[in-house]
Design an enzyme around this catalytic site. Structure first.
Site, PDB file in Angstrom:
ATOM      1  N   ASP A 157      34.782-106.916 -13.290  1.00 47.95           N
ATOM      2  CA  ASP A 157      35.241-106.144 -12.130  1.00 47.95           C
ATOM      3  C   ASP A 157      36.508-106.702 -11.498  1.00 47.95           C
ATOM      4  O   ASP A 157      36.710-106.598 -10.286  1.00 47.95           O
ATOM      5  CB  ASP A 157      34.124-106.038 -11.073  1.00 47.95           C
ATOM      6  CG  ASP A 157      32.867-105.416 -11.642  1.00 47.95           C
ATOM      7  OD1 ASP A 157      33.001-104.564 -12.545  1.00 47.95           O
ATOM      8  OD2 ASP A 157      31.767-105.777 -11.196  1.00 47.95           O
ATOM      9  N   LYS A 176      40.388-104.425 -14.243  1.00 47.83           N
ATOM     10  CA  LYS A 176      40.982-104.203 -15.567  1.00 47.83           C
ATOM     11  C   LYS A 176      41.389-102.741 -15.754  1.00 47.83           C
ATOM     12  O   LYS A 176      42.457-102.447 -16.277  1.00 47.83           O
ATOM     13  CB  LYS A 176      39.974-104.595 -16.665  1.00 47.83           C
ATOM     14  CG  LYS A 176      39.597-106.069 -16.620  1.00 47.83           C
ATOM     15  CD  LYS A 176      38.504-106.411 -17.616  1.00 47.83           C
ATOM     16  CE  LYS A 176      37.152-105.821 -17.291  1.00 47.83           C
ATOM     17  NZ  LYS A 176      36.484-106.362 -16.093  1.00 47.83           N
ATOM     18  N   GLY A 218      32.269-100.687 -16.002  1.00 48.63           N
ATOM     19  CA  GLY A 218      32.674 -99.593 -15.127  1.00 48.63           C
ATOM     20  C   GLY A 218      34.103 -99.890 -14.735  1.00 48.63           C
ATOM     21  O   GLY A 218      34.358-100.834 -13.998  1.00 48.63           O
ATOM     22  N   HIS A 219      35.046 -99.153 -15.298  1.00 45.01           N
ATOM     23  CA  HIS A 219      36.469 -99.417 -15.054  1.00 45.01           C
ATOM     24  C   HIS A 219      37.044 -98.301 -14.182  1.00 45.01           C
ATOM     25  O   HIS A 219      37.059 -97.140 -14.591  1.00 45.01           O
ATOM     26  CB  HIS A 219      37.220 -99.516 -16.389  1.00 45.01           C
ATOM     27  CG  HIS A 219      36.798-100.711 -17.204  1.00 45.01           C
ATOM     28  ND1 HIS A 219      37.362-101.031 -18.408  1.00 45.01           N
ATOM     29  CD2 HIS A 219      35.867-101.673 -16.951  1.00 45.01           C
ATOM     30  CE1 HIS A 219      36.787-102.144 -18.874  1.00 45.01           C
ATOM     31  NE2 HIS A 219      35.879-102.540 -18.013  1.00 45.01           N
ATOM     32  N   GLN A 250      33.847-106.534 -19.137  1.00 39.51           N
ATOM     33  CA  GLN A 250      33.213-107.721 -18.533  1.00 39.51           C
ATOM     34  C   GLN A 250      34.301-108.781 -18.262  1.00 39.51           C
ATOM     35  O   GLN A 250      35.436-108.411 -18.044  1.00 39.51           O
ATOM     36  CB  GLN A 250      32.100-108.281 -19.426  1.00 39.51           C
ATOM     37  CG  GLN A 250      30.855-107.395 -19.527  1.00 39.51           C
ATOM     38  CD  GLN A 250      31.009-106.208 -20.452  1.00 39.51           C
ATOM     39  OE1 GLN A 250      31.359-106.341 -21.607  1.00 39.51           O
ATOM     40  NE2 GLN A 250      30.757-105.028 -19.960  1.00 39.51           N
TER      41      GLN A 250
END
Ligand code: GDP
Ligand code: IMO
Ligand code: MG
Length: 420
Positions: free
Chosen positions: A12, A15, A39-40, A221
């Site tokens: 988080d 990215k 989750g991007h 990650q």
């Protein structure tokens, strides 16, 4: 040549935003590991998008986006993601390519993940429950199903075999479940995926490189969640570091050029595991509030704390970072002081390396404290305009890490990015 974007902390780091900002300079964006545990988030034109499996270059129609062999794919989540992207006017049938060799997350993988976490009780990993670990276990155990299998005549047979194994596991965990609830959506999603370009992505990517195309590999990650070098066992099940690019995409190491390492101006972590600089007080609460630190995938509140230089230096070393990027700098405005941890005290000894017993050692972070600043950074466009106290903090990080900062992010939007 291939450049890499990856996280230097516990995920988080921003990215998704940075990949979206860098994409115009590249012809291809490729995910090399992880799955829908990621989750991007990216933001442009006042709209926020969250991607789990699809590379963050998807909103640029002329960019080729590849889901590499190192990724694990849940057809159900991917279908939902594709539908959301389509609703925003982009057609992934044109610019999304999926590796035949990427492994499939089956509904029973998710159930086994849930059963295993429940079984661990208070020792749970805090998994995202997306089936990541059971799927990679089957991959390493040589009994997994891959995307390429969906178009073979005996796919159902292979599926049944895998499910039979998983049912034995679920029984051993004494776990109650109703598989029939999940299977129709799974098979519908598998059919849906057949209209996409399912390819030998290693040949495709190497041909593009041969033609001189520029490729950006997008990590998921963060380094401290790496299966080998993270805070084991509180990690994810893939290699999140630069080394993962070679095995996750099928490219040779000498093709790798720049490595963009992203860190937040402070630290966060979701799930269990060690976090030496964690704040269990109202300052931590303020960081969570100002940084809006709630998981993009699960919505869980993220644990918060000050920047940790020993782990940051470790991550820079493991990844061969060439370009440092600091995100969420704007979040630190309004604190009286900004401490940064530059070493640990372990039983009276000053330690700056990450010890093997990181999870259990009585670690006390040793802080250097900087004067805070109150200016709003979110509209600042150049490095010179940033407050002096903020620059002193950044200069100290550059000195300690031994690398200059190349980008500073001051807000979630594409536009809120300062190139130094
Ligand atoms: P990722 O998993 O590394 O892509 O990061 P996430 O998207 O899970 O979490 C980062 C969060 O911070 C998202 O909500 C982003 O929109 C947001 N974000 C990214 N960069 C910045 C920044 O510089 N400032 C602020 N305030 N938010 C940011
Ligand atoms: P992005 O790509 C933050 C964490 C989980 C848990 C551990 C193992 O958005 O940065 P898993 O579901 O992989 O078995 O969970 O890893 N985790 C993440 N934390 N960001 C992520 O991805 C994460 N993906 C997994 O919270 O502690
Ligand atoms: Mg995330």
């Amino acid at each position: 040549m291939i450049d890499v974007v990856l996280g230097l902390q516990w995920g988080d780091e921003g990215k998704g935003k940075i990949v979206d900002v860098l994409t115009p300079k590249y012809d291809v964006v490729a995910r090399f590991q992880g799955g829908p545990n990621a989750g991007h988030s990216l933001e442009f034109n006042g709209q926020k998008h969250v991607l789990n499996t699809i590379p963050s270059g998807i909103f640029h129609q002329h960019t080729i986006n590849i889901i590499g062999n190192g990724v694990v794919i849940d057809p159900v989540t991917l279908k939902k993601e594709i539908e959301k992207v389509m609703a925003s006017g982009v057609d992934p049938r044109k610019n999304l390519y999926i590796s035949q060799k990427a492994h499939l997350i089956l509904p029973t993988h998710r159930l086994v993940d849930a059963a295993s976490e429940a079984h661990k009780g208070e020792h749970k990993i805090g998994s995202t429950l997306r089936g990541i670990s059971p799927t990679y276990q089957d991959k390493i155990g040589r009994s997994g199903l891959r995307v390429g299998d969906i178009i073979t005549p005996n796919f159902t047979q292979k599926y049944e075999q895998a499910v039979a194994n998983h049912k034995q596991l679920l029984d051993r965990f004494n776990f109650t479940y109703n598989l029939a609830e999940h299977e129709p959506a799974f098979f519908e999603a598998v059919e849906f995926l057949k209209q996409f370009q399912i390819i030998s992505s290693e040949y495709f990517l190497n041909e593009l490189l041969q033609q001189g195309k520029k490729v950006l590999a997008e990590g998921a990650q963060g380094t401290l969640l790496d299966i080998d070098f993270g805070t084991y066992p509180f990690v994810t099940s893939s290699n999140t570091i630069t080394g993962g690019v070679c095995s996750g995409l099928g490219v040779a190491p000498q093709k790798i050029n720049k490595v963009y390492g992203i860190f937040k101006a402070y630290c966060t972590r979701v799930g269990s595991g060690p976090f030496p600089t964690e704040l269990h007080n109202e300052v931590g609460e303020q960081l969570r509030k100002q940084g809006f630190e709630f998981g993009a995938t699960t919505g869980r509140p993220r644990r918060t704390g000050w920047l940790d230089l020993p782990t940051l230096k470790y991550s820079v070393m493991l990844n061969g970072v060439t370009d440092l990027i600091c995100t969420k700098s704007d979040v630190l405005s309004g604190f009286e002081t900004v401490p940064v941890c530059d070493a640990y005290d372990i039983e009276g000894e000053r330690i700056s390396d990450i010890p093997f017993n990181f999870n259990d050692a009585p670690i006390k972070p040793l802080f250097k404290t900087f004067k805070g600043w109150h200016e709003d950074l979110t509209q600042i466009k150049t490095y010179q305009q940033l407050p002096e106290s903020f620059k002193a903090y950044m200069t100290y990080i550059e000195e300690q890490v031994g690398l200059p900062l190349s980008v500073i992010s001051v807000g979630p939007d594409r536009e809120q990015t300062i190139i130094k």
